[in-house]
Write a protein that holds these residues in place. Structure first.
Motif, mmCIF file in Angstrom:
data_model
loop_
_atom_site.group_PDB
_atom_site.id
_atom_site.type_symbol
_atom_site.label_atom_id
_atom_site.label_comp_id
_atom_site.label_asym_id
_atom_site.label_seq_id
_atom_site.Cartn_x
_atom_site.Cartn_y
_atom_site.Cartn_z
ATOM 1 N N ALA A 145 -9.294 3.456 2.610
ATOM 2 C CA ALA A 145 -8.928 4.364 3.697
ATOM 3 C C ALA A 145 -7.762 5.283 3.331
ATOM 4 C CB ALA A 145 -8.586 3.558 4.944
ATOM 5 N N GLY A 146 -7.414 5.326 2.044
ATOM 6 C CA GLY A 146 -6.336 6.222 1.625
ATOM 7 C C GLY A 146 -4.975 5.552 1.601
ATOM 8 N N LEU A 147 -4.944 4.226 1.792
ATOM 9 C CA LEU A 147 -3.656 3.523 1.805
ATOM 10 C C LEU A 147 -3.452 2.666 0.550
ATOM 11 C CD1 LEU A 147 -3.304 2.410 5.556
ATOM 12 C CD2 LEU A 147 -2.466 4.486 4.467
ATOM 13 N N THR A 200 -4.167 11.370 4.365
ATOM 14 C CA THR A 200 -3.565 10.751 3.178
ATOM 15 C C THR A 200 -4.661 10.150 2.307
ATOM 16 O OG1 THR A 200 -2.133 8.977 2.336
ATOM 17 C CG2 THR A 200 -3.033 8.639 4.535
ATOM 18 N N GLY A 201 -4.575 10.406 1.008
ATOM 19 C CA GLY A 201 -5.569 9.876 0.078
ATOM 20 C C GLY A 201 -6.715 10.860 -0.112
ATOM 21 N N ALA A 202 -7.864 10.317 -0.452
ATOM 22 C CA ALA A 202 -8.996 11.177 -0.812
ATOM 23 C C ALA A 202 -9.551 11.959 0.368
ATOM 24 C CB ALA A 202 -10.097 10.324 -1.432
ATOM 25 N N GLY A 203 -9.399 11.466 1.602
ATOM 26 C CA GLY A 203 -9.911 12.170 2.781
ATOM 27 C C GLY A 203 -11.338 11.783 3.095
ATOM 28 N N GLY A 243 0.846 -1.193 0.000
ATOM 29 C CA GLY A 243 0.000 0.000 0.000
ATOM 30 C C GLY A 243 0.879 1.240 0.000
ATOM 31 N N LYS A 244 0.283 2.405 0.193
ATOM 32 C CA LYS A 244 1.077 3.646 0.130
ATOM 33 C C LYS A 244 0.450 4.742 1.003
ATOM 34 C CE LYS A 244 -1.895 6.377 -1.759
ATOM 35 N NZ LYS A 244 -3.074 5.731 -1.964
ATOM 36 N N VAL A 245 1.254 5.712 1.333
ATOM 37 C CA VAL A 245 0.727 6.967 1.881
ATOM 38 C C VAL A 245 1.088 8.066 0.893
ATOM 39 C CG1 VAL A 245 0.852 6.344 4.330
ATOM 40 C CG2 VAL A 245 2.862 7.377 3.227
ATOM 41 N N TYR A 246 0.285 9.118 0.876
ATOM 42 C CA TYR A 246 0.680 10.303 0.100
ATOM 43 C C TYR A 246 1.520 11.193 1.004
ATOM 44 C CZ TYR A 246 -2.131 10.069 -4.156
ATOM 45 O OH TYR A 246 -2.643 9.748 -5.379
ATOM 46 N N LEU A 247 2.789 11.353 0.652
ATOM 47 C CA LEU A 247 3.598 12.329 1.383
ATOM 48 C C LEU A 247 3.061 13.720 1.054
ATOM 49 C CD1 LEU A 247 6.008 12.304 3.249
ATOM 50 C CD2 LEU A 247 7.506 12.171 1.265
ATOM 51 N N GLU A 303 -2.110 14.683 -3.005
ATOM 52 C CA GLU A 303 -3.387 14.117 -3.455
ATOM 53 C C GLU A 303 -4.357 15.236 -3.835
ATOM 54 O OE1 GLU A 303 -2.102 14.506 -0.255
ATOM 55 O OE2 GLU A 303 -2.891 12.669 0.635
ATOM 56 N N HIS A 304 -5.324 14.899 -4.601
ATOM 57 C CA HIS A 304 -6.316 15.818 -5.181
ATOM 58 C C HIS A 304 -5.707 16.760 -6.218
ATOM 59 C CE1 HIS A 304 -9.997 14.650 -3.223
ATOM 60 N NE2 HIS A 304 -9.323 14.491 -2.100
ATOM 61 N N ALA A 305 -4.623 17.484 -5.847
ATOM 62 C CA ALA A 305 -4.034 18.401 -6.834
ATOM 63 C C ALA A 305 -3.506 17.612 -8.037
ATOM 64 C CB ALA A 305 -2.914 19.219 -6.194
ATOM 65 N N VAL A 306 -3.106 16.341 -7.803
ATOM 66 C CA VAL A 306 -2.580 15.497 -8.882
ATOM 67 C C VAL A 306 -3.631 15.286 -9.974
ATOM 68 C CG1 VAL A 306 -3.173 13.237 -7.848
ATOM 69 C CG2 VAL A 306 -1.154 13.425 -9.315
ATOM 70 N N VAL A 307 -4.899 15.335 -9.586
ATOM 71 C CA VAL A 307 -5.988 15.175 -10.556
ATOM 72 C C VAL A 307 -5.965 16.321 -11.585
ATOM 73 C CG1 VAL A 307 -8.526 15.105 -10.782
ATOM 74 C CG2 VAL A 307 -7.417 13.943 -8.860
ATOM 75 N N ALA A 356 -9.155 7.818 -11.653
ATOM 76 C CA ALA A 356 -7.962 7.215 -11.064
ATOM 77 C C ALA A 356 -6.742 7.932 -11.610
ATOM 78 C CB ALA A 356 -7.890 5.739 -11.425
ATOM 79 N N SER A 357 -5.801 8.265 -10.726
ATOM 80 C CA SER A 357 -4.518 8.749 -11.224
ATOM 81 C C SER A 357 -3.576 7.543 -11.244
ATOM 82 C CB SER A 357 -3.969 9.862 -10.325
ATOM 83 O OG SER A 357 -3.550 9.313 -9.095
ATOM 84 N N ARG A 358 -2.410 7.747 -11.806
ATOM 85 C CA ARG A 358 -1.450 6.646 -11.884
ATOM 86 C C ARG A 358 -0.683 6.456 -10.574
ATOM 87 N NH1 ARG A 358 -0.209 4.761 -17.010
ATOM 88 N NH2 ARG A 358 -1.355 5.832 -18.649
ATOM 89 N N ALA A 359 -0.938 7.337 -9.600
ATOM 90 C CA ALA A 359 -0.099 7.390 -8.401
ATOM 91 C C ALA A 359 -0.080 6.067 -7.625
ATOM 92 C CB ALA A 359 -0.567 8.531 -7.499
ATOM 93 N N ASP A 360 -1.254 5.570 -7.247
ATOM 94 C CA ASP A 360 -1.310 4.376 -6.389
ATOM 95 C C ASP A 360 -0.694 3.151 -7.062
ATOM 96 O OD1 ASP A 360 -2.962 6.079 -5.007
ATOM 97 O OD2 ASP A 360 -4.373 4.500 -4.437
ATOM 98 N N THR A 361 -1.097 2.930 -8.313
ATOM 99 C CA THR A 361 -0.674 1.702 -8.980
ATOM 100 C C THR A 361 0.826 1.747 -9.312
ATOM 101 O OG1 THR A 361 -1.764 2.739 -10.885
ATOM 102 C CG2 THR A 361 -2.830 0.828 -9.941
HETATM 103 O O1 PMV Z 1 -7.885 7.530 -1.341
HETATM 104 P P1 PMV Z 1 -6.939 7.069 -2.406
HETATM 105 O O2 PMV Z 1 -5.737 6.394 -1.865
HETATM 106 O O3 PMV Z 1 -7.625 6.320 -3.512
HETATM 107 O O4 PMV Z 1 -6.344 8.390 -3.089
HETATM 108 C C1 PMV Z 1 -7.113 9.250 -3.861
HETATM 109 C C2 PMV Z 1 -6.188 10.305 -4.380
HETATM 110 C C3 PMV Z 1 -6.837 11.378 -5.225
HETATM 111 O O5 PMV Z 1 -5.805 12.266 -5.608
HETATM 112 C C4 PMV Z 1 -7.871 12.156 -4.439
HETATM 113 C C5 PMV Z 1 -7.504 10.805 -6.473
HETATM 114 C C6 PMV Z 1 -6.528 10.197 -7.440
HETATM 115 O O6 PMV Z 1 -6.941 9.276 -8.167
HETATM 116 O O7 PMV Z 1 -5.379 10.638 -7.519
#
Ligand code: PMV
Length: 338
Positions: free
Chosen positions: A115-117, A293-296, A8-12, A15-19, A160-165
């Motif tokens: 849960a943002g992970l 971290t994540g969508a909130g 899994g991951k945390v956003y340092l 998030e959101h702005a990456v969209v 979906a952004s490419r960040a998580d995967t």
């Molecule tokens: O909650 P997560 O881990 O799916 O993160 C969502 C992150 C956003 O920037 C809000 C959306 C995205 O796909 O990048």
């Protein structure tokens, strides 16, 4: 039988702005999803899932678009889990040019759902890797990350952004800006995670930020400011020595940026009382900084603290259901058995 596991991951930051095309820096953590894939004689897919907040379930279906699994658990949960596994299998079939391949799939995960992970990304990455290998093919990491992104994109209706995967595939810290994804060097950051036991609705939260951004120039400026925080953070990371414990000064500076990033996310309306309570519990305990971290909307916060104080304080915080130290996972997806 092929077994793969992905972190899994945390956003340092970011998030959101990456969209909206700003960069983001997620970092993989040592909490993994494990997927086992065993080819079948027929074209069916049988899925057994444990530890996905589903209390375990088993379903068998033929994987056709009109088919629904016959199982006695709440439909949205099954659909969520099945949707990701199904999309992963479709990618593996396409990659191995085996459109009728069937599988027995087992999913186990240490990552809380939604849960943002990055739980779904970890399942998809490990799933595609395991199923493809089980068919005798091996994808390079870039292709695996790309296929995992496409699977998430499909299940999440394009949100979906490419960040998580990418992060789950590569491990370590990565930088994502639009379609541009690169691993970056990072010191051994002392992450502490607090989890409120809940989850936010990513689609709704992303849409909410979009509306604010369309309505107010200052909301669009806030999104750009998050990008500035990310760029500042990247510079700090680039100057640090990778793989070692960071200096006290670096932690102080990064922590300040985490705090700032959380404030900007709050301004965009994606924090929650539980997340703010955990963020303040971490700060009061002496964390260098803390943010959601994540969508909130609910889910997890991440704090930086090399000592035990933040983890302990979070464990006594009413809104926090679980707190844990999360090591940076320097290795991304890996084969456990093949
Ligand atoms: O909650 P997560 O881990 O799916 O993160 C969502 C992150 C956003 O920037 C809000 C959306 C995205 O796909 O990048």
């Amino acid at each position: 039988m092929t077994v793969c596991e992905a972190p899994g991951k945390v956003y340092l930051f970011g998030e959101h702005a990456v969209v909206y095309g700003e960069p983001a820096v997620p970092a993989a953590i040592e909490r993994r999803a494990t997927v086992t894939a065993e080819p079948r004689e027929d074209d069916h897919i049988r899925v057994e899932a444990e530890d996905l907040s589903l209390n375990g379930f088993t379903v068998e279906y033929s994987g056709g678009t009109g088919d629904h699994p016959d199982v006695d658990v709440p439909t949205p949960l099954v659909e969520a889990a099945m949707g990701y596994v199904d999309a992963a299998v479709r990618q593996a079939r396409a990659a191995a040019d085996a459109p009728d391949a069937g599988f027995d799939i087992t999913v186990e995960s240490e990552i809380p759902l939604g849960a943002g992970l990055g739980s779904s990304a970890a399942v998809v990455v490990a799933g595609i890797d395991a199923a493809t290998r089980a068919l005798g093919e091996q994808l390079d990491r870039r292709e695996l990350a790309d296929r995992a992104y496409r699977a998430e994109f499909e299940v999440q209706d394009g949100q979906a952004s490419r960040a998580d995967t990418f992060c789950s595939t590569m491990g370590g810290a990565v930088r994502v800006e639009g379609d541009d994804c690169e691993p970056i060097d990072a010191p051994n950051l002392p992450f502490v995670v607090g989890f409120d036991g809940g989850a936010g609705d990513t689609g709704e939260l992303v849409a909410g930020v979009g509306e604010l951004r369309d309505e107010y120039r200052f909301a669009a400026d806030t999104v750009r400011s998050i990008g500035d925080v990310v760029r500042t953070g990247e510079t700090l990371l680039a100057d640090a020595t990778p793989g070692v414990d960071p200096s006290r000064e670096l932690l102080t500076e990064l922590g300040e940026l985490l705090d700032f990033n959380h404030g900007l996310l709050s301004a965009l309306g994606v924090s929650a009382r539980s997340l703010d309570s955990m963020v303040w519990a971490a700060r009061d305990a002496g964390a260098n900084g803390a943010k959601l971290t994540g969508a909130g909307g609910g889910g997890c916060i991440v704090a930086l603290d090399a000592d035990d104080a933040t983890e302990t304080a979070l464990s006594f915080t009413q809104e926090c259901e679980e707190s844990f130290r999360a090591e940076l996972a320097t290795e991304g997806v890996r084969v456990v058995e093949s």
